[in-house]
Design a protein around this motif. Structure first.
Motif, PDB file in Angstrom:
ATOM      1  N   ALA A 126       0.833  -1.211   0.000  1.00  0.00           N
ATOM      2  CA  ALA A 126       0.000   0.000   0.000  1.00  0.00           C
ATOM      3  C   ALA A 126       0.864   1.256   0.000  1.00  0.00           C
ATOM      4  O   ALA A 126       0.573   2.228  -0.717  1.00  0.00           O
ATOM      5  CB  ALA A 126      -0.927  -0.010   1.218  1.00  0.00           C
ATOM      6  N   TRP A 127       1.937   1.274   0.799  1.00  0.00           N
ATOM      7  CA  TRP A 127       2.843   2.428   0.806  1.00  0.00           C
ATOM      8  C   TRP A 127       3.479   2.622  -0.564  1.00  0.00           C
ATOM      9  O   TRP A 127       3.622   3.764  -1.032  1.00  0.00           O
ATOM     10  CB  TRP A 127       3.932   2.234   1.861  1.00  0.00           C
ATOM     11  CG  TRP A 127       3.526   2.644   3.240  1.00  0.00           C
ATOM     12  CD1 TRP A 127       3.302   1.820   4.312  1.00  0.00           C
ATOM     13  CD2 TRP A 127       3.275   3.971   3.713  1.00  0.00           C
ATOM     14  NE1 TRP A 127       2.933   2.550   5.410  1.00  0.00           N
ATOM     15  CE2 TRP A 127       2.920   3.869   5.081  1.00  0.00           C
ATOM     16  CE3 TRP A 127       3.325   5.223   3.119  1.00  0.00           C
ATOM     17  CZ2 TRP A 127       2.614   4.994   5.846  1.00  0.00           C
ATOM     18  CZ3 TRP A 127       3.018   6.344   3.887  1.00  0.00           C
ATOM     19  CH2 TRP A 127       2.669   6.231   5.227  1.00  0.00           C
ATOM     20  N   ALA A 128       3.865   1.528  -1.201  1.00  0.00           N
ATOM     21  CA  ALA A 128       4.464   1.639  -2.532  1.00  0.00           C
ATOM     22  C   ALA A 128       3.473   2.230  -3.533  1.00  0.00           C
ATOM     23  O   ALA A 128       3.816   3.095  -4.355  1.00  0.00           O
ATOM     24  CB  ALA A 128       4.940   0.265  -3.010  1.00  0.00           C
ATOM     25  N   GLU A 129       2.219   1.779  -3.450  1.00  0.00           N
ATOM     26  CA  GLU A 129       1.176   2.303  -4.342  1.00  0.00           C
ATOM     27  C   GLU A 129       0.969   3.792  -4.132  1.00  0.00           C
ATOM     28  O   GLU A 129       0.887   4.585  -5.086  1.00  0.00           O
ATOM     29  CB  GLU A 129      -0.129   1.546  -4.077  1.00  0.00           C
ATOM     30  CG  GLU A 129      -1.323   2.064  -4.864  1.00  0.00           C
ATOM     31  CD  GLU A 129      -2.631   1.457  -4.406  1.00  0.00           C
ATOM     32  OE1 GLU A 129      -3.688   2.042  -4.719  1.00  0.00           O
ATOM     33  OE2 GLU A 129      -2.604   0.411  -3.709  1.00  0.00           O
ATOM     34  N   MET A 130       0.895   4.213  -2.856  1.00  0.00           N
ATOM     35  CA  MET A 130       0.677   5.619  -2.550  1.00  0.00           C
ATOM     36  C   MET A 130       1.880   6.477  -2.942  1.00  0.00           C
ATOM     37  O   MET A 130       1.725   7.583  -3.460  1.00  0.00           O
ATOM     38  CB  MET A 130       0.373   5.786  -1.064  1.00  0.00           C
ATOM     39  CG  MET A 130      -0.983   5.260  -0.622  1.00  0.00           C
ATOM     40  SD  MET A 130      -2.375   6.242  -1.288  1.00  0.00           S
ATOM     41  CE  MET A 130      -2.768   5.330  -2.782  1.00  0.00           C
ATOM     42  N   ALA A 131       3.083   5.977  -2.672  1.00  0.00           N
ATOM     43  CA  ALA A 131       4.285   6.742  -3.027  1.00  0.00           C
ATOM     44  C   ALA A 131       4.347   6.983  -4.529  1.00  0.00           C
ATOM     45  O   ALA A 131       4.658   8.093  -4.986  1.00  0.00           O
ATOM     46  CB  ALA A 131       5.534   6.005  -2.551  1.00  0.00           C
ATOM     47  N   THR A 132       4.044   5.960  -5.293  1.00  0.00           N
ATOM     48  CA  THR A 132       4.087   6.087  -6.755  1.00  0.00           C
ATOM     49  C   THR A 132       3.013   7.053  -7.250  1.00  0.00           C
ATOM     50  O   THR A 132       3.270   7.905  -8.112  1.00  0.00           O
ATOM     51  CB  THR A 132       3.910   4.704  -7.396  1.00  0.00           C
ATOM     52  OG1 THR A 132       4.943   3.818  -6.927  1.00  0.00           O
ATOM     53  CG2 THR A 132       3.993   4.797  -8.913  1.00  0.00           C
ATOM     54  N   SER A 133       1.808   6.933  -6.686  1.00  0.00           N
ATOM     55  CA  SER A 133       0.705   7.809  -7.116  1.00  0.00           C
ATOM     56  C   SER A 133       0.982   9.266  -6.752  1.00  0.00           C
ATOM     57  O   SER A 133       0.758  10.172  -7.564  1.00  0.00           O
ATOM     58  CB  SER A 133      -0.609   7.349  -6.477  1.00  0.00           C
ATOM     59  OG  SER A 133      -0.969   6.052  -6.912  1.00  0.00           O
ATOM     60  N   LEU A 134       1.486   9.500  -5.538  1.00  0.00           N
ATOM     61  CA  LEU A 134       1.728  10.873  -5.111  1.00  0.00           C
ATOM     62  C   LEU A 134       2.912  11.496  -5.839  1.00  0.00           C
ATOM     63  O   LEU A 134       2.914  12.700  -6.106  1.00  0.00           O
ATOM     64  CB  LEU A 134       1.950  10.919  -3.600  1.00  0.00           C
ATOM     65  CG  LEU A 134       0.705  10.588  -2.762  1.00  0.00           C
ATOM     66  CD1 LEU A 134       1.039  10.596  -1.284  1.00  0.00           C
ATOM     67  CD2 LEU A 134      -0.428  11.568  -3.056  1.00  0.00           C
ATOM     68  N   ARG A 135       3.901  10.683  -6.174  1.00  0.00           N
ATOM     69  CA  ARG A 135       5.001  11.224  -6.974  1.00  0.00           C
ATOM     70  C   ARG A 135       4.486  11.703  -8.330  1.00  0.00           C
ATOM     71  O   ARG A 135       4.891  12.760  -8.831  1.00  0.00           O
ATOM     72  CB  ARG A 135       6.079  10.154  -7.168  1.00  0.00           C
ATOM     73  CG  ARG A 135       7.292  10.626  -7.967  1.00  0.00           C
ATOM     74  CD  ARG A 135       8.211   9.463  -8.300  1.00  0.00           C
ATOM     75  NE  ARG A 135       7.514   8.436  -9.068  1.00  0.00           N
ATOM     76  CZ  ARG A 135       8.084   7.317  -9.502  1.00  0.00           C
ATOM     77  NH1 ARG A 135       9.358   7.072  -9.222  1.00  0.00           N
ATOM     78  NH2 ARG A 135       7.382   6.423 -10.177  1.00  0.00           N
ATOM     79  N   ALA A 136       3.561  10.921  -8.916  1.00  0.00           N
ATOM     80  CA  ALA A 136       2.998  11.316 -10.212  1.00  0.00           C
ATOM     81  C   ALA A 136       2.139  12.575 -10.077  1.00  0.00           C
ATOM     82  O   ALA A 136       2.149  13.435 -10.964  1.00  0.00           O
ATOM     83  CB  ALA A 136       2.164  10.164 -10.782  1.00  0.00           C
ATOM     84  N   ARG A 137       1.400  12.710  -8.963  1.00  0.00           N
ATOM     85  CA  ARG A 137       0.499  13.852  -8.786  1.00  0.00           C
ATOM     86  C   ARG A 137       1.245  15.122  -8.363  1.00  0.00           C
ATOM     87  O   ARG A 137       0.914  16.218  -8.822  1.00  0.00           O
ATOM     88  CB  ARG A 137      -0.556  13.529  -7.726  1.00  0.00           C
ATOM     89  CG  ARG A 137      -1.503  12.397  -8.100  1.00  0.00           C
ATOM     90  CD  ARG A 137      -2.485  12.778  -9.184  1.00  0.00           C
ATOM     91  NE  ARG A 137      -3.465  11.744  -9.413  1.00  0.00           N
ATOM     92  CZ  ARG A 137      -4.682  11.729  -8.870  1.00  0.00           C
ATOM     93  NH1 ARG A 137      -5.048  12.715  -8.081  1.00  0.00           N
ATOM     94  NH2 ARG A 137      -5.517  10.748  -9.119  1.00  0.00           N
ATOM     95  N   LEU A 138       2.229  14.981  -7.471  1.00  0.00           N
ATOM     96  CA  LEU A 138       2.875  16.152  -6.867  1.00  0.00           C
ATOM     97  C   LEU A 138       4.257  16.439  -7.427  1.00  0.00           C
ATOM     98  O   LEU A 138       4.814  17.515  -7.182  1.00  0.00           O
ATOM     99  CB  LEU A 138       2.980  15.966  -5.348  1.00  0.00           C
ATOM    100  CG  LEU A 138       1.673  15.681  -4.599  1.00  0.00           C
ATOM    101  CD1 LEU A 138       1.951  15.532  -3.111  1.00  0.00           C
ATOM    102  CD2 LEU A 138       0.650  16.772  -4.849  1.00  0.00           C
ATOM    103  N   GLY A 139       4.832  15.484  -8.126  1.00  0.00           N
ATOM    104  CA  GLY A 139       6.151  15.701  -8.706  1.00  0.00           C
ATOM    105  C   GLY A 139       7.296  15.503  -7.737  1.00  0.00           C
ATOM    106  O   GLY A 139       8.424  15.909  -8.020  1.00  0.00           O
TER     107      GLY A 139
END
Length: 490
Positions: A126-139
């Motif tokens: 779950a942390w990996a999923e969130m980290a990847t998604s937030l990197r894409a959203r926030l840069g």
């Protein structure tokens, strides 16, 4: 049908099976029957353990009889206890819902260990999923300001090229201790300079607490005095980035590390890709030991950890679903921010989705009962409480404010969750997280400021400030009239 034993004293290990779902519910052992069938012998004996007996009675009341299965036949009597324990352990560790009350501690422990390991694996995913998604959203992390150079004081600048030709980072603790005479006289002026240049940041973390400033100074001294250097301009760039690493990059590193996406600073830099944050971290790539310590920095708050602050704030404003393994952590943090109050409307909405009863933390809703008891029109007490909470005479009364919020049926909210006017371990983290979201365009800057102005103000907190009163005292220049910031404790 009868069965006969092929050897004297042999035992049978059997399982009682629920015929409704073909699940084994009990393991036992009896002597090999000679006059009755195995099923007849087992059912005639009837297990006496309360949980098993209750289950058998429930089956019989529903018109069923437990099925009997052979698990191990012809087990020598001297070995049956050990073999039964092995079978119990294997099944309980695999999650079979046995009702055995005795001899199953090891199996339950193994089962618990496997459950905990699976939970940890699910949380990492779950942390990996969130980290990847937030990197894409926030840069990625909030970029550092430019420039971030921390000028070395004299005599530090003069003596660094003259340090002994050893790498103190590669030495053991005792070896470093024996070489302290080479750097000890340089640590005080370097630490004093760092304290002055990052004065506002230290006060935000916790006014009067020496821990944060000591941590920053320790990292700066360890890098600056690690070995002799001639490229002092590069060194000044590196040490000027220390607070930025600890407060802006650390939440992202800890999130990616917890998700198993990275294990080292070098992997983290690659994971960030072509971003300003990665370029800044690359300047410190040669200081891997100190860089790791900075990126793993937890800011001294065990509950409101940097990665959870980032996650809870960002998912609310990026409108992402929180994976189930992380929901409790997000809920706990948002609940902590509820009475402060430091929730934005999207954060409050997320909290109430995760916990529809979250407003109970504000206390009981006394308004309806008061209206009824005093025979007032419905909503009168709620309006009175709201008016009192807004009155300056009650501005410091937490009970009145919380009663008014509770009566309104809505969580109190702010525009930006940056703890403006507060101090405490969470404050710098939330200030940087807020700027990260404003910089990415998913959160509006507070009224009267543009996004660029707000972000620049937060970036300045993490860069050496040569215009502060503390810095001017350090250099002997006249102060510019700005007050030293003192926050309300959080």
């Amino acid at each position: 049908m009868s069965t006969t034993s092929s050897s004297a004293g042999a035992r049978v290990i059997y399982a009682l099976v629920d015929p409704r779902d073909n699940t084994q519910r009990y393991l036992g052992q009896i002597p090999v029957p000679t006059q009755l069938s195995l099923a007849q012998a087992v059912l005639k004996k009837r297990p006496t353990a309360h949980a098993v007996a209750t289950w058998v009675c429930e089956l019989e009341e529903a018109g069923h009889t437990p099925a009997v299965e052979v698990v191990r036949a012809q087990v020598p009597a001297a070995e049956v206890k050990r073999v039964l324990q092995e079978e119990l352990t294997e099944r309980l560790a695999a999650g079979v819902p046995l009702l055995n009350e005795q001899g199953a501690a090891k199996g339950r422990r193994l089962r618990q260990e496997r459950v905990m390991a699976q939970r940890a694996a699910d949380a990492a995913t779950a942390w990996a999923e969130m980290a990847t998604s937030l990197r894409a959203r926030l840069g990625g992390p909030l970029p550092p300001s430019s420039p971030t150079v921390m000028r070395l004081p004299e005599p530090v600048r003069t003596h660094i090229p003259l340090l002994p030709d050893i790498d103190r980072e590669a030495l053991s603790f005792s070896e470093r201790w024996h070489t302290r005479e080479h750097v000890e006289r340089l640590e005080a002026p370097l630490s004093h300079t760092a304290d002055a240049l990052f004065y506002e940041l230290h006060n935000l973390h916790s006014y009067g607490d020496k821990g944060p400033r000591q941590e920053v100074s320790s990292r700066i001294c360890s890098i600056a005095l690690r070995r002799p250097r001639t490229d002092l301009d590069h060194l000044e760039q590196m040490i000027g980035l220390v607070p930025w690493c600890m407060y802006a990059a650390a939440p992202w590193y800890r999130m990616a590390q917890t998700g198993g996406l990275v294990q080292t600073p070098a992997e983290f830099i690659r994971w960030l890709g072509d971003t300003p944050a990665a370029s800044a971290l690359q300047l410190l790539a040669g200081e891997e030991g100190q860089l790791r310590l900075m990126l793993e920095h937890c800011h001294g708050d065990g509950r409101e950890r940097p990665e959870v602050c980032l996650l809870a704030t960002a998912v609310a404003h990026c409108h992402l679903d929180v994976p189930h393994p992380l929901q409790d952590q997000v809920r706990f943090l948002l609940a902590d921010l509820l009475p402060t109050p430091m929730l934005t409307q999207p954060m409050a909405d997320l909290l109430l989705r995760l916990d529809p009863q979250a407003l109970r933390a504000l206390g009981p809703d006394v308004a309806p009962e008061t209206d009824e008891r005093l025979r007032l029109a419905a909503g009168t007490t709620a309006r009175v409480l709201a008016d009192l909470a807004a009155h300056r005479a009650f501005s410091g009364n937490r009970q009145v404010r919380q009663a008014a919020w509770r009566a309104s049926g809505r969580a109190p909210t702010v525009d930006v969750p940056d703890f403006r006017g507060w101090s405490g371990p969470t404050v710098p983290t939330m200030r940087v997280v807020s700027a990260n979201l404003v910089h990415a365009g998913v959160l509006a800057a507070p009224g009267g400021q543009s996004g660029t102005e707000y972000v620049a103000g937060v970036q300045r907190l993490l860069a050496p400030d040569y215009d502060s009163r503390a810095a001017r005292r350090l250099t002997g220049e006249p102060a510019d009239g700005r007050e030293d910031p003192v926050g309300q404790p959080h």
